[in-house]
Design a protein around this motif. Structure first.
Motif, PDB file in Angstrom:
ATOM      1  N   ASP A  85       0.972  17.434 -39.719  1.00  0.00           N
ATOM      2  CA  ASP A  85       2.174  16.669 -40.090  1.00  0.00           C
ATOM      3  C   ASP A  85       1.770  15.548 -41.052  1.00  0.00           C
ATOM      4  O   ASP A  85       1.564  14.404 -40.657  1.00  0.00           O
ATOM      5  CB  ASP A  85       2.850  16.105 -38.827  1.00  0.00           C
ATOM      6  N   HIS A  86       1.677  15.893 -42.340  1.00  0.00           N
ATOM      7  CA  HIS A  86       1.140  14.960 -43.320  1.00  0.00           C
ATOM      8  C   HIS A  86       2.088  13.803 -43.620  1.00  0.00           C
ATOM      9  O   HIS A  86       1.641  12.674 -43.834  1.00  0.00           O
ATOM     10  CB  HIS A  86       0.761  15.717 -44.597  1.00  0.00           C
ATOM     11  N   GLU A  87       3.390  14.066 -43.614  1.00  0.00           N
ATOM     12  CA  GLU A  87       4.367  12.996 -43.869  1.00  0.00           C
ATOM     13  C   GLU A  87       4.267  11.914 -42.787  1.00  0.00           C
ATOM     14  O   GLU A  87       4.268  10.722 -43.085  1.00  0.00           O
ATOM     15  CB  GLU A  87       5.798  13.563 -43.905  1.00  0.00           C
ATOM     16  N   LYS A  88       4.178  12.354 -41.536  1.00  0.00           N
ATOM     17  CA  LYS A  88       4.090  11.416 -40.403  1.00  0.00           C
ATOM     18  C   LYS A  88       2.764  10.648 -40.458  1.00  0.00           C
ATOM     19  O   LYS A  88       2.722   9.445 -40.181  1.00  0.00           O
ATOM     20  CB  LYS A  88       4.214  12.199 -39.088  1.00  0.00           C
ATOM     21  N   ALA A  89       1.691  11.342 -40.837  1.00  0.00           N
ATOM     22  CA  ALA A  89       0.382  10.692 -40.966  1.00  0.00           C
ATOM     23  C   ALA A  89       0.465   9.565 -41.985  1.00  0.00           C
ATOM     24  O   ALA A  89      -0.044   8.461 -41.752  1.00  0.00           O
ATOM     25  CB  ALA A  89      -0.685  11.705 -41.372  1.00  0.00           C
ATOM     26  N   ALA A  90       1.123   9.822 -43.113  1.00  0.00           N
ATOM     27  CA  ALA A  90       1.272   8.804 -44.157  1.00  0.00           C
ATOM     28  C   ALA A  90       1.977   7.565 -43.608  1.00  0.00           C
ATOM     29  O   ALA A  90       1.607   6.435 -43.948  1.00  0.00           O
ATOM     30  CB  ALA A  90       2.045   9.376 -45.345  1.00  0.00           C
ATOM     31  N   GLU A  91       2.965   7.773 -42.731  1.00  0.00           N
ATOM     32  CA  GLU A  91       3.688   6.630 -42.137  1.00  0.00           C
ATOM     33  C   GLU A  91       2.753   5.768 -41.307  1.00  0.00           C
ATOM     34  O   GLU A  91       2.808   4.534 -41.350  1.00  0.00           O
ATOM     35  CB  GLU A  91       4.866   7.128 -41.278  1.00  0.00           C
ATOM     36  N   PHE A  92       1.880   6.408 -40.516  1.00  0.00           N
ATOM     37  CA  PHE A  92       0.925   5.637 -39.696  1.00  0.00           C
ATOM     38  C   PHE A  92      -0.067   4.869 -40.568  1.00  0.00           C
ATOM     39  O   PHE A  92      -0.382   3.714 -40.299  1.00  0.00           O
ATOM     40  CB  PHE A  92       0.186   6.547 -38.712  1.00  0.00           C
ATOM     41  N   TYR A  93      -0.545   5.509 -41.642  1.00  0.00           N
ATOM     42  CA  TYR A  93      -1.479   4.815 -42.538  1.00  0.00           C
ATOM     43  C   TYR A  93      -0.798   3.616 -43.209  1.00  0.00           C
ATOM     44  O   TYR A  93      -1.389   2.552 -43.339  1.00  0.00           O
ATOM     45  CB  TYR A  93      -2.033   5.774 -43.603  1.00  0.00           C
ATOM     46  N   LYS A  94       0.468   3.810 -43.612  1.00  0.00           N
ATOM     47  CA  LYS A  94       1.200   2.709 -44.258  1.00  0.00           C
ATOM     48  C   LYS A  94       1.429   1.555 -43.278  1.00  0.00           C
ATOM     49  O   LYS A  94       1.327   0.391 -43.659  1.00  0.00           O
ATOM     50  CB  LYS A  94       2.533   3.214 -44.826  1.00  0.00           C
ATOM     51  N   GLU A  95       1.711   1.918 -42.013  1.00  0.00           N
ATOM     52  CA  GLU A  95       1.903   0.867 -41.004  1.00  0.00           C
ATOM     53  C   GLU A  95       0.591   0.101 -40.772  1.00  0.00           C
ATOM     54  O   GLU A  95       0.587  -1.122 -40.642  1.00  0.00           O
ATOM     55  CB  GLU A  95       2.407   1.474 -39.693  1.00  0.00           C
ATOM     56  N   ALA A  96      -0.526   0.827 -40.746  1.00  0.00           N
ATOM     57  CA  ALA A  96      -1.836   0.177 -40.599  1.00  0.00           C
ATOM     58  C   ALA A  96      -2.068  -0.804 -41.744  1.00  0.00           C
ATOM     59  O   ALA A  96      -2.543  -1.923 -41.536  1.00  0.00           O
ATOM     60  CB  ALA A  96      -2.947   1.222 -40.557  1.00  0.00           C
TER      61      ALA A  96
END
Length: 199
Positions: free
Chosen positions: A66-77
């Motif tokens: 789930d690459h879109e969701k992964a991007a959200e976690f990285y952006k939140e970090a």
């Protein structure tokens, strides 16, 4: 390491989050995604502002496709800690995977400003310019990379290939020959050199 970290699970939330973050990372390295995901969830739930925990969570989500969701976690970090280089690097890789090439390049150029002598970052920037079909920029970044890792045969052969595609046989020969010197078993390089000598 796993046993030691598990002793900290019962502590207060900040210690628990740190322990769970490290446990998640260790399980991720061992390719045990279920355990890695569980501990990533525990780390994030214990401390939602822990950038390392959010990055680990992004990694487990990425590994599950789930690459879109992964991007959200990285952006939140990154919102919690703009200097979290792991999150920025992984966000760049995620954008690359999602074919958002401009965003990926932006991430890696920001990283290059923070880590100017990171070989991985230089390699990614060169790779993106190659995807963008800008061989001159790709060569420029690979030459910077080779100044850091002068004996890497794969980078040397990549430069040779780019010069060859541009029609510069003498430069191509130089880099293919250097690649051959450090790693004489690469069949692709041997074939190119053989064809060059025949010509």
């Amino acid at each position: 390491a796993l046993e030691t970290l598990k002793m900290f699970e019962k502590k207060d939330s900040r210690v628990k989050s740190a322990a769970a973050t490290n446990l998640s990372f260790l399980y991720f390295l061992e390719n045990e995604l279920a355990h890695a995901t569980n501990y990533a969830d525990l780390a994030v739930n214990s401390d939602r502002y822990n950038p390392a925990a959010l990055t680990n969570k992004g990694n487990t989500v990425f590994a599950n496709g789930d690459h879109e969701k992964a991007a959200e976690f990285y952006k939140e970090a990154l919102r919690n800690d703009s200097s979290c280089t792991e999150a920025l690097y992984n966000l760049g890789l995620t954008y690359k995977k999602l074919n958002k090439i401009d965003e990926a390049l932006d991430c890696f150029l920001k990283l290059h400003a923070i880590l100017p002598s990171s070989a991985q970052v230089l390699h990614q920037i060169a790779s993106i310019y190659e995807i963008m079909e800008d061989p001159n920029q790709a060569i420029e970044w690979l030459l910077q990379l080779i100044s850091l890792v002068p004996t890497d045969p794969h980078v040397l052969s990549k430069i040779g290939k780019l010069y060859d595609n541009e029609g510069d046989k003498s430069q191509a020969f130089h880099y293919y020959y250097e690649s051959y010197r450090y790693f004489p078993s690469n069949i692709e390089v041997i074939e190119w050199l053989g064809a060059y000598y025949i010509d």
